[in-house]
Structure formats: C-alpha cells, structure tokens
Write an enzyme that holds these catalytic residues in place. Structure first.
Site, PDB file in Angstrom:
ATOM      1  N   GLU A 113       0.898  -1.097  -0.006  1.00 13.82           N
ATOM      2  CA  GLU A 113       0.025   0.104   0.025  1.00 13.82           C
ATOM      3  C   GLU A 113       1.021   1.267   0.318  1.00 13.82           C
ATOM      4  OE1 GLU A 113      -2.236  -0.198   3.754  1.00 13.82           O
ATOM      5  OE2 GLU A 113      -3.155  -2.052   3.122  1.00 13.82           O
ATOM      6  N   LYS A 115       2.168   4.608   1.780  1.00 12.80           N
ATOM      7  CA  LYS A 115       2.208   5.160   3.025  1.00 12.80           C
ATOM      8  C   LYS A 115       1.852   6.610   2.794  1.00 12.80           C
ATOM      9  CE  LYS A 115       5.129   4.983   7.065  1.00 12.80           C
ATOM     10  NZ  LYS A 115       4.417   6.638   7.573  1.00 12.80           N
ATOM     11  N   ASP A 117       1.120  10.368   3.831  1.00 14.97           N
ATOM     12  CA  ASP A 117       1.723  11.323   4.949  1.00 14.97           C
ATOM     13  C   ASP A 117       0.954  12.225   5.433  1.00 14.97           C
ATOM     14  OD1 ASP A 117       3.822  12.362   6.607  1.00 14.97           O
ATOM     15  OD2 ASP A 117       5.020  13.202   4.889  1.00 14.97           O
ATOM     16  N   TYR A 225      -7.152   2.568   5.661  1.00 13.56           N
ATOM     17  CA  TYR A 225      -6.518   1.376   5.416  1.00 13.56           C
ATOM     18  C   TYR A 225      -6.255   0.257   6.551  1.00 13.56           C
ATOM     19  CZ  TYR A 225      -3.157   4.610   7.817  1.00 13.56           C
ATOM     20  OH  TYR A 225      -2.686   5.533   8.576  1.00 13.56           O
ATOM     21  N   LYS A 312      10.542   3.450   3.644  1.00  9.38           N
ATOM     22  CA  LYS A 312      10.312   5.080   3.322  1.00  9.38           C
ATOM     23  C   LYS A 312      11.250   5.319   2.003  1.00  9.38           C
ATOM     24  CE  LYS A 312       9.516   7.659   6.440  1.00  9.38           C
ATOM     25  NZ  LYS A 312       9.023   7.770   7.913  1.00  9.38           N
ATOM     26  N   CYS A 406      13.200  46.800   7.930  1.00  9.73           N
ATOM     27  CA  CYS A 406      11.967  46.696   6.994  1.00  9.73           C
ATOM     28  C   CYS A 406      12.353  46.833   5.514  1.00  9.73           C
ATOM     29  CB  CYS A 406      10.650  47.352   7.491  1.00  9.73           C
ATOM     30  SG  CYS A 406       9.420  47.234   6.069  1.00  9.73           S
ATOM     31  N   CYS A 409       9.831  49.787   4.356  1.00 13.09           N
ATOM     32  CA  CYS A 409       9.788  51.017   4.988  1.00 13.09           C
ATOM     33  C   CYS A 409      11.035  51.474   5.898  1.00 13.09           C
ATOM     34  CB  CYS A 409       8.414  51.541   5.691  1.00 13.09           C
ATOM     35  SG  CYS A 409       8.724  50.296   7.256  1.00 13.09           S
ATOM     36  N   CYS A 424       7.790  44.139  11.440  1.00 10.73           N
ATOM     37  CA  CYS A 424       7.869  45.475  11.264  1.00 10.73           C
ATOM     38  C   CYS A 424       6.817  46.115  11.956  1.00 10.73           C
ATOM     39  CB  CYS A 424       7.759  45.872   9.817  1.00 10.73           C
ATOM     40  SG  CYS A 424       7.634  47.485   9.556  1.00 10.73           S
ATOM     41  N   CYS A 430       3.801  51.344   6.851  1.00  5.80           N
ATOM     42  CA  CYS A 430       4.396  50.534   6.064  1.00  5.80           C
ATOM     43  C   CYS A 430       3.647  50.182   4.950  1.00  5.80           C
ATOM     44  CB  CYS A 430       5.022  49.400   7.055  1.00  5.80           C
ATOM     45  SG  CYS A 430       5.780  48.161   5.954  1.00  5.80           S
TER      46      CYS A 430
HETATM   47  S1  IVH Z   1      -1.234   0.385   8.690  1.00  3.34           S
HETATM   48  C1  IVH Z   1      -0.058  -0.860  13.330  1.00  3.34           C
HETATM   49  N1  IVH Z   1      -1.207   1.329   6.357  1.00  3.34           N
HETATM   50  O1  IVH Z   1       1.811   5.359   9.345  1.00  3.34           O
HETATM   51  C2  IVH Z   1       0.019  -0.005  12.463  1.00  3.34           C
HETATM   52  N2  IVH Z   1      -0.261   2.925   8.065  1.00  3.34           N
HETATM   53  O2  IVH Z   1       4.238   4.873  10.778  1.00  3.34           O
HETATM   54  C3  IVH Z   1      -1.013  -0.125  11.434  1.00  3.34           C
HETATM   55  N3  IVH Z   1       0.336   5.163   7.437  1.00  3.34           N
HETATM   56  O3  IVH Z   1       0.370   4.861  12.299  1.00  3.34           O
HETATM   57  C4  IVH Z   1      -0.898   1.085  10.346  1.00  3.34           C
HETATM   58  N4  IVH Z   1      -0.415   4.970   5.295  1.00  3.34           N
HETATM   59  O4  IVH Z   1      -0.373   6.879  10.542  1.00  3.34           O
HETATM   60  C5  IVH Z   1      -0.800   1.798   7.593  1.00  3.34           C
HETATM   61  N5  IVH Z   1      -1.207   2.334   4.221  1.00  3.34           N
HETATM   62  C6  IVH Z   1      -0.877   2.618   5.511  1.00  3.34           C
HETATM   63  C7  IVH Z   1      -0.683   3.649   5.936  1.00  3.34           C
HETATM   64  C8  IVH Z   1      -0.081   3.819   7.555  1.00  3.34           C
HETATM   65  C9  IVH Z   1       0.139   5.660   6.256  1.00  3.34           C
HETATM   66  C10 IVH Z   1       0.711   5.741   8.789  1.00  3.34           C
HETATM   67  C11 IVH Z   1      -0.233   5.604  10.033  1.00  3.34           C
HETATM   68  C12 IVH Z   1       0.658   4.755  10.960  1.00  3.34           C
HETATM   69  C13 IVH Z   1       2.059   5.298  10.510  1.00  3.34           C
HETATM   70  C14 IVH Z   1       3.136   4.405  10.726  1.00  3.34           C
END
Ligand code: IVH
Length: 668
Positions: A113, A115, A117, A225, A312, A406, A409, A424, A430
């Site tokens: 999946e 991840k 952010d 998710y 990551k 500034c 001004c 400022c 200004c």
């Molecule tokens: S599963 C037990 N799936 O990343 C943890 N987390 O560093 C199960 N996150 O706390 C989380 N995308 O906030 C999962 N596809 C994804 C995710 C995801 C982002 C975040 C989530 C989690 C953190 C972990």
C-alpha cells in the site's frame, strides 16, 4: 405534508445526498452538478430547521461544522495505535521477508500500500453510523475530534449496507491535498499571514481546531487502510478493504496483493517515481501480511506489528546555488525570508525559490550568498533548503544576516519573545501593511465592499487617495472616475457599497479592524460581551483575558492595538462616518449574566426553541455553548432523543441534565 411524510422526505434527501457525496469524494465520479447538489442540500436544511425533532448529527447538513468552540475530550483507544517499523533499503525488506518466512510455514500473500503522509485517525462505527473519531494522541489515548471529522467529506457518516459489522473501528490518514494546500497558502499570502509549512502539519493542525466550521473550510481528505473489530467479513486484509470501499470509505485504488518479495520490490520501483503524480503526500510503501489470522499469529512487538513494515522513500534532493535572499512583508507586518536559487529541476518542476520560514532557519543552516545548497521536496509543496555544502564555499562569501530593517519602509524590525517571526512595527506607515489592512477591511467576511479589490486598493493608495480604511469613506466619485480601469459605473458601485456597509453589525466591524489574533469568532465574543467599542477600548489586559475563550495573547494584542493613537483616530473617523460600533437593539434585548461561567452542551430535539435559538439564548445570558462533553461541562440541556453514547458519558461524568423548561427558568 404530515409529519411522517416529512420524515420520509428528509430521509430520502439524506440518502440521496450521502450517495452523491460518496460518488464525488470517494469514487471521484460525480453524477450531478454542484449547483443541483447545493439546491438539494438547501431543501434538506430548510426541512430540518422547520422540523428539529428529526435532527441527526450524521445528516449531510452537519458537514459544514459549527462555530461553537469545542474542547476535546481525551479517549482511550480500544486497540492501541502503534506505528510501523521503518526500512530504507531493499535489503532490509528481504530480511523482513526471511523473518516472516521463518515464522509462517504455510503459503501466504503480502499486500503493498502507499504510505500516506498525514495525520492518523481512528473512526468508530456503531450500527452503520459514525460514533466517534479520535486522533492518535500518544497511541494509548487521543482527542475526540468527531465534530471536526464530520466535516471531512471522505468520511462516511452513515454506511452503505449490507455486510458491515455492527461495531468496528477503521483507521486511516487525514490529508490536505497539494492543490488545496496551495490555494490556502495563496489566500494566506494575500492576507499577509505566515504561510503553512507543509500539508501534513496543516492537516493535523486543522483536525484539532476548536471551530469545526473553520475545519470544514480546509477541505481535508482521507484514505482508510486498517480495519479492526471482531466480526470482519473476511480473513484477507485486502478483501476487507474492498468491502470497506463498498460501505462508503475512501480507500486507495493503488493497493495491491503480491505473491512474494520480488513482486513487493517491483511495486516499490514502480511507485518511487509515480508517487510524484499523486494528489496527496506519501512518504513510502507499507507491506503487510494479508491474512488476519496469520497477522494475529505473528503479533506485535512493544512498538509495532511483526506482520508489517514501512519502506520509506528518500526525498528527492538536488543541489543548486543560493543567489540571494529576499524578504516579504505581510499585512500583519510579519517578514518572511525567501531564497532565490539558480533554477533547477526537482521532482518534475523547475525550482527557483525556496521558503526559508524564519531567521532561526537561516542561522541554523549558516547560509552564505553563492553557497551550494541542497534542495528537497519532502512533504512540502514549497521546496526547502535542507543543507549546505560548506566545502564549496568561497572564503570571502558573505553570510546571510536576517535583515534588521523593514525592506519596505526601513523601520527597525522587532521579534517578540517566543515568536519565530520578525515583525515590522510601523503599522501605520509601512505600505504592504497599510494596503493589506485595507484589503482585509473590505474583504467579504469583513465589510464586504463591492467593486474594490487588491488592484483598486493598490491604485487608490498609489494615487494618495487612501492611507487607511477610514479614508475610503471620504472618497468622491470624481476622484475615482478618472482612474485607470475604473469609471462612472465602478465609482457608483463602490460608493453605494461603502454606504451600505454602514449597516454592517458591530462584530464584523470589529473583525474588519484587523487586530492581530482577533478573527471572526473572537470578534463575536468580544462584541457580545462588551457591547460597544468604548468598553473594549477601556478594558485592561486582565479584564479581556478574563473573558471565556479570550487568552492572554489575544488580550495583549487587542490592548496594543488600541494603545496606538493612529488606530484610535481611524476608529473615531469610522464612527463619525456612521459605522456600527455597538451591538444593535435586537442583540441587546434579553441579555443577562445569569449563565456566566457555565458551559452548556445542547443535545436532542426540543419543543419550544430550535437548537440555534437555544444556543443564542445561552450566549445572550453570558454562558458558553460547547460542542462536546468533558469534565468541565456544567449542564446538558437535553431534549428528546439524546444519543445513547452521550447519555452514558454525562452519567459517567456526573453532569446534571436540564430540560428545556428548566433552562428557561434559569434565564427567566
Ligand atoms: S497500517 C499498526 N497502512 O503510518 C500500524 N499505516 O508509521 C498499522 N500510515 O500510524 C498502520 N499509510 O498513521 C498503515 N497504508 C498504511 C499507511 C499507514 C500511512 C501511517 C499511519 C501509521 C504510521 C506508521
């Protein structure tokens, strides 16, 4: 229509609107125009207002939020919210795979999946309805942000059946799409407010805002998710997530099952680049064992599940030359430094400028002009400088010193204790501050002056016709008509709108003055409490800070504003032109202090008054209407049909419940 026909009509509209919401926000396939949607929503709103006994917190009309300030209650997570262990190389993933293979002896599959952010959130559904939304907090307990979550359109308020468990939890990430983040920042730049640093922080900050109507305006999005509960439909995590999509949740269409680690590595290669085209921020890939039975066998370490790992992405980074630093002054006088770079290609776009945020960042990087700097686009849409190659620095290079005066001004800049930004202080002299304040004054939510915009203000200021907002009311048609792009018609429109603005209520005039930290809500509180501008101006910091919801920071800023002679003169001049500087009679009628110091939550449906009317009565009598229950709540004003979870909560906390009649007696 009789009541049962009305009820059916309301239900039909709710279902229809929820379905359109799902098509638009979850499937990305709208089937009606925005206009038609709004018309139906208005129809529902009108029916609900006329028939408050059918109130439902999960109605599509509740997605606009409320401007009642809320306090967040801390709630314990039923299942702890853990994090994932991170990996940064493919070797680490191969190791993860070997560990799993030692523990599982039967055939199994992985799920890959994106991840996301953003800010993680946990949603609890009972009998197909959103019951609660809780932030991660410390993993053990988080903040109850249900009222805010209701405003997020990708969170279903009622599920589409059949097949969902009667009680379950779903976790996901709340995100601010890049495009929305850009729009918000453009508006902030225009208003002279400091820019948001990145979509992630803005999303998590928004989730915890006290005013849910403000949250609604942030247009947050979310992906879900992770399902938790006793009676999930299938053993496969992937399969369950497909069910969740059918129930109404927004899930990622890029989730994929993989038979082995080679397929996982392929997925990663594929997304390392492609993720730059996604509308939201991602910082890696999550790899999970698909079978929930096997997940349970593998279990957890103290911090994270053994059945999953995050890979990551490394943020794309390029080097270029820092040519110069320029400084922008906003409406509030905040000075923002910007790095001007030799143009360079980064993650698909040419980068010429990078945000430096504030003086501390420049100092920490020890920046010199002509330095070779590393630029990264991480979660941020605006690239940032993350480092400097000091070995390439010319011995005579000039250090970047944050300006002392500034740029507009020349006034000496100041920095208040505990604040990152330099300001400022020359508020009245200004130019960007003057223009910014007038732009704020005329804006829609303030005085709403038709026909005036940023360019016209610039022009009028340039021509020496206005130096402050009060000067607008001195404008004559013959001064406006000869100006570029304007004429007889525009002049009439502007003057008419200025005339009409004299009827705008006091609270909006107070907001329009542009006092730092006095936004719409604070202006309303101050106006309602102190009735007129003189009482506000004659208050001390302590007196202001004593008002519920007015903190020391706001009080200090307001007093500092009125201490400036120039501001007092503007107010006097506006007053002499007939602007409203006190509450009108309608708002004054029936005021008392009978509920001062009391926090009251309204719940259920009532016979004599609508919820909105009750809210106004609470405020008029000096009380505070709160949106969620906490230890600090004084009373629950309870009508019929109070939700079972709310009832349980007030009983647990020992909060007294009062009826509509009890309440009316209290304020008699
Ligand atoms: S599963 C037990 N799936 O990343 C943890 N987390 O560093 C199960 N996150 O706390 C989380 N995308 O906030 C999962 N596809 C994804 C995710 C995801 C982002 C975040 C989530 C989690 C953190 C972990």
């Amino acid at each position: 229509m009789d009541k049962s026909a009305i009820k059916s009509k309301i239900e039909a509209l709710r279902n229809e609107l929820a379905e359109h919401n799902y098509k638009y926000y979850v499937l990305n396939q709208p089937s009606i125009s925005d206009y038609d949607f709004d018309m139906k929503l208005k129809e529902l709103e009108a029916l609900e207002n006329e028939n408050p006994e059918f109130f439902d917190p999960n109605s599509p009309t509740q997605r606009v939020g409320s401007d009642i300030n809320q306090e967040f209650e801390q709630v314990k997570h039923e299942y702890r919210m853990l994090s994932l262990s991170n990996s940064y190389s493919k070797e680490e993933l191969v190791d993860f795979d070997s560990r799993i293979r030692k523990l599982i002896t039967e055939p199994f599959e992985y799920v890959c999946e994106l991840k996301f952010d953003g800010a993680s959130i946990s949603l609890i559904y009972e009998n197909g309805e959103l019951d609660r939304a809780v932030t991660r907090g410390d993993g053990e307990k988080g903040d109850d942000v249900t009222t805010n979550a209701r405003t997020i359109k990708s969170i279903p308020l009622k599920l589409k059946g059949p097949g969902y468990p009667s009680k379950f939890e779903i976790r996901g990430e709340i995100l601010l799409p890049f495009a929305t983040f850009d729009e918000l920042n453009k508006a902030r730049e225009k208003a002279g407010e400091p820019l948001y640093a990145n979509p992630r922080n803005t999303a998590s900050g928004s989730l915890k805002m006290q005013n849910s109507a403000e949250v609604a305006k942030r247009r947050l999005d979310g992906y879900f998710y992770y399902l938790l509960g006793e009676n999930l439909p299938e053993d496969g995590h992937f399969e369950n997530i497909q069910h969740a999509k059918k129930w109404g949740f927004k899930t990622s269409e890029h989730t994929q099952k993989c038979k082995n680690i080679d397929e996982v590595l392929e997925y990663i290669d594929n997304w390392d680049e492609k993720r730059n085209d996604l509308p939201v921020a991602t910082d890696g890939i999550v790899i999970k064992v698909n079978s929930i039975r096997l997940q349970n066998n593998l279990g957890f370490t103290a911090k994270s599940p053994r059945w999953a790992i995050a890979y990551k992405f490394s943020a794309e980074r390029v080097s270029t030359i820092l040519e110069s630093v320029s400084y922008q002054v906003g409406r509030t006088g905040a000075v923002t430094p910007v790095a001007n770079l030799t143009p360079v290609l980064l993650a698909g776009t040419t980068v010429k400028r990078a945000s430096l945020h504030n003086a501390d960042i420049i100092e920490n990087l020890n920046l010199h002009i002509n330095d070779e700097v590393y630029v990264e686009k991480g979660g941020e849409i605006i690239p940032k400088i993350v480092g400097v190659d000091e070995s390439k620095r010319h011995p005579m290079a000039i250090k970047v010193d944050f300006i002392k005066n500034c740029p507009e001004c020349e006034t000496k800049l100041v920095r208040q204790e505990g604040e990152a930004a330099f300001y400022c202080p020359n508020e009245s002299g200004c130019p960007p501050q003057i223009k910014g304040r007038i732009e704020h004054f005329i804006s829609r939510k303030a005085m709403n002056i038709d026909g005036l915009g940023q360019e016209t203000i610039e022009l009028l200021h340039h021509e020496g016709l206005i130096k402050n907002s009060a000067d607008l009311y001195e404008l004559k048609a013959e001064q406006i008509i000869p100006l570029e792009r304007l004429g007889e018609k525009s002049a009439q429109r502007i003057l008419k709108s200025l005339e009409e603005s004299k009827q705008i209520p006091f609270e909006r005039v107070l907001y329009a003055l542009g006092i730092r930290f006095v936004g719409e809500t604070v202006a309303k509180i101050l106006a309602n409490k102190l009735i007129n501008i003189d009482q506000i101006m004659n208050s001390t910091i302590e007196e202001l800070a004593d008002i519920n919801e007015i903190g020391g920071k706001i009080a200090e800023s307001a007093i500092a504003f009125f201490e400036q002679e120039a501001n007092v003169q503007i107010i006097e001049s506006l007053r002499s032109h007939g602007l409203q500087f006190e509450l009108d009679e309608g708002s004054l009628e029936g005021r008392s202090e009978k509920l001062t110091g009391l926090s009251i939550i309204i719940s259920g449906t009532f016979e004599k008054f609508s919820r909105d009317e009750l809210k106004k009565l609470i405020e008029k009598n000096g009380g505070k209407n709160v949106g969620s229950i906490s230890k600090k709540t004084s009373y629950m004003l309870a009508g019929s049909n109070v939700g079972p979870s709310k009832l349980e909560k007030v009983q647990k906390l020992g909060i007294p419940m009062i009826s509509e009649d009890d309440f009316l007696k209290m304020i008699e």
